[in-house]
Design a protein around this motif. Structure first.
Motif, mmCIF file in Angstrom:
data_model
loop_
_atom_site.group_PDB
_atom_site.id
_atom_site.type_symbol
_atom_site.label_atom_id
_atom_site.label_comp_id
_atom_site.label_asym_id
_atom_site.label_seq_id
_atom_site.Cartn_x
_atom_site.Cartn_y
_atom_site.Cartn_z
ATOM 1 N N SER A 30 0.911 -1.121 -0.132
ATOM 2 C CA SER A 30 -0.177 -0.056 -0.026
ATOM 3 C C SER A 30 0.786 1.281 0.032
ATOM 4 O O SER A 30 1.973 1.149 0.384
ATOM 5 C CB SER A 30 -1.008 -0.279 0.997
ATOM 6 O OG SER A 30 -0.308 0.218 2.512
ATOM 7 N N PRO A 31 0.398 2.262 -0.591
ATOM 8 C CA PRO A 31 -0.831 2.661 -1.093
ATOM 9 C C PRO A 31 -1.059 2.008 -2.635
ATOM 10 O O PRO A 31 -0.129 2.019 -3.396
ATOM 11 C CB PRO A 31 -1.116 3.980 -1.171
ATOM 12 C CG PRO A 31 0.273 4.347 -1.294
ATOM 13 C CD PRO A 31 1.152 3.705 -0.494
ATOM 14 N N LYS A 32 -2.133 1.586 -2.847
ATOM 15 C CA LYS A 32 -2.376 1.026 -4.372
ATOM 16 C C LYS A 32 -3.159 1.991 -5.055
ATOM 17 O O LYS A 32 -4.289 2.122 -5.071
ATOM 18 C CB LYS A 32 -3.203 -0.557 -4.235
ATOM 19 C CG LYS A 32 -2.643 -1.639 -3.375
ATOM 20 C CD LYS A 32 -3.218 -2.859 -3.341
ATOM 21 C CE LYS A 32 -2.669 -3.920 -2.373
ATOM 22 N NZ LYS A 32 -3.517 -4.935 -2.733
#
Length: 467
Positions: A394-396
């Motif tokens: 993350s972040p995606k």
């Protein structure tokens, strides 16, 4: 509101919807770019649980099987495992960590507990749905650190599971060791009592000795029966010999008495013959008479001797009967004493056997628990160890942008409806009919706007459509 009104509102407020969507997407994209990257490392564990103890081969109760996986997940995510991970990685000895701990907690608590709680917050245990594989996931900002922590949790989880199984067995082994010593002492005490009893009574083999004494008692019983018969017969002969000597078979069968009777008969015949021929004062008559009297005295003496012999024989047989009876009574008392001795010795022997069986059972259980306590075998294996992740978990960005698109459309449509409710417009004949509650006779349709023409030209009516 029907579908046409809904579409007209969306068409009229399309700028609001577009700018809301654009703002949401840009905000999500900016947040995704500004958020720190988080990496996730995964260690896969295989729980080789078949419901059978690998050492003893004993099956586990069936009611424990459904909760086994949940129990293992609780153990893996326990604070005990987290504390051992902290100790293994030596996280509590870092000066930066200590400073951060003092800043966060003002020195309350311990660094180990604080670090263990932080690790557990970023730890995730995910069991497979239809298999015995469990994934240990750990998230963090450093790829090398998250991989090390995930592997450390897997390793310490194996150690804790072995300790949870071995520690109770070690305690049981200590208990069985103490009981084995106590039972060994009981066996020695019972054996010493049995040996002392045998020495006091001079017993080597109770069963063989009892058989010999019983056979002797049986022989004495048979001899007593024979002696009683002989004594009764001797007493009958004694009574006959004492009553009428001539009728006694023992006296009549005496050879000397028979000879004396023959001689007495010959002498009496000779005396009768002399008496017929000679007078009583004749020397031959006196000589024959004297001979007859002498033979008669001898016969009487021999009869008395024979009678006394029969009486003596009867007394001897009576004494023999009494002696055999006394010996039988003594032998009977001896056999009874041997029976009592055997019973008491049997009780002592049973005490020895019971103590020996208890000692053997405790020794066997002690050996088994001792082996189990030393066997540090686990039914948990590492299927896939964690490696430092290359890509951030993350972040995606793509996922966040797609979610922001849906969220932006939703927010834009909602904002458009809010604005429409605050400033209601007439956008169709149905809106006018609903608002004024009067019939609509016709609608003026306008032509589409061309480039280079003004708005006034666009509003000029082209044709009239009557209702």
């Amino acid at each position: 509101m029907n579908l046409s009104q809904f579409l007209l509102i969306l068409g009229a407020r399309k700028k609001v919807i577009f700018f809301t969507l654009l703002t949401t997407v840009l905000a999500a994209l900016a947040l995704s770019m500004l958020m720190p990257k988080t990496y996730k490392a995964t260690t896969s564990m295989l729980l080789n649980y078949k419901g059978v103890d690998p050492l003893t081969g004993m099956p586990m109760p069936g009611q424990l099987l459904p909760g086994y996986m949940a129990t293992q997940i609780d153990i893996a995510s326990s604070k005990r495992v987290a504390l051992q991970v902290v100790d293994q990685l030596k996280l509590a000895s870092s000066p930066a960590v200590i400073a951060q701990f003092n800043e966060s907690t003002d020195g309350r608590g311990t660094v180990r507990d604080w670090l263990a709680d932080l690790l557990l917050r970023k730890l995730e245990i995910v069991p497979a749905r239809e298999s015995s594989v469990v994934d240990i996931n750990f998230k963090g900002s450093d790829p090398q650190f998250v991989a090390a922590v995930a592997n450390a949790f897997a390793e310490e989880y194996q150690k804790v599971s072995v300790q949870l199984k071995v520690d109770p067995i070690k305690k049981a082994s200590t208990y069985f060791d103490e009981q084995t010593k106590l039972l060994r002492d009981n066996v020695e005490v019972a054996q010493s009592r049995l040996s002392k009893y045998q020495q006091e009574h001079g017993i080597v083999s109770v069963d063989n000795r009892l058989d010999v004494e019983s056979n002797r008692l049986n022989d004495l019983s048979a001899q007593l029966v024979g002696a009683q018969g002989q004594s009764m017969e001797a007493q009958s002969r004694q009574r006959m010999a004492a009553g009428s000597s001539g009728e006694s078979p023992d006296v009549a069968s005496n050879g000397l008495i028979q000879n004396l009777k023959l001689n007495l008969g010959s002498a009496e015949a000779k005396l009768s013959d002399v008496a017929q021929r000679l007078g009583q004062n004749h020397p031959q008559y006196l000589s024959a008479k004297t001979e007859v009297e002498k033979l008669r005295r001898d016969l009487d003496e021999q009869i008395r001797i024979a009678s006394r012999s029969v009486g003596n024989n009867a007394q001897i047989l009576q004494q023999r009967e009494a002696a055999i009876r006394e010996a039988m009574q003594a032998q009977k008392a001896k056999v009874l004493e041997l029976n009592r001795t055997r019973d008491e010795m049997g009780v002592l022997a049973k005490d020895v056997e019971s103590a020996q069986r208890a000692f053997d059972a405790a020794s066997q259980r002690f050996s088994q628990t001792k082996i189990e306590g030393q066997a540090e075998q686990s039914d948990i294996a590492v299927l896939n160890p964690a490696v430092p992740p290359i890509d951030a978990d993350s972040p995606k960005v793509v996922r966040n942008v797609l979610l922001s698109v849906f969220l932006g459309v939703f927010l834009g449509v909602g904002l458009a409806f809010v604005l429409e409710l605050l400033n209601r417009r007439v956008r169709s004949d149905s809106d006018l009919r609903d608002a004024l509650n009067i019939p609509v006779f016709g609608v003026l349709e306008t032509a589409p706007t061309r480039s280079g023409r003004g708005k006034l030209q666009a509003l000029l009516p082209r044709r009239l459509r009557l209702n």
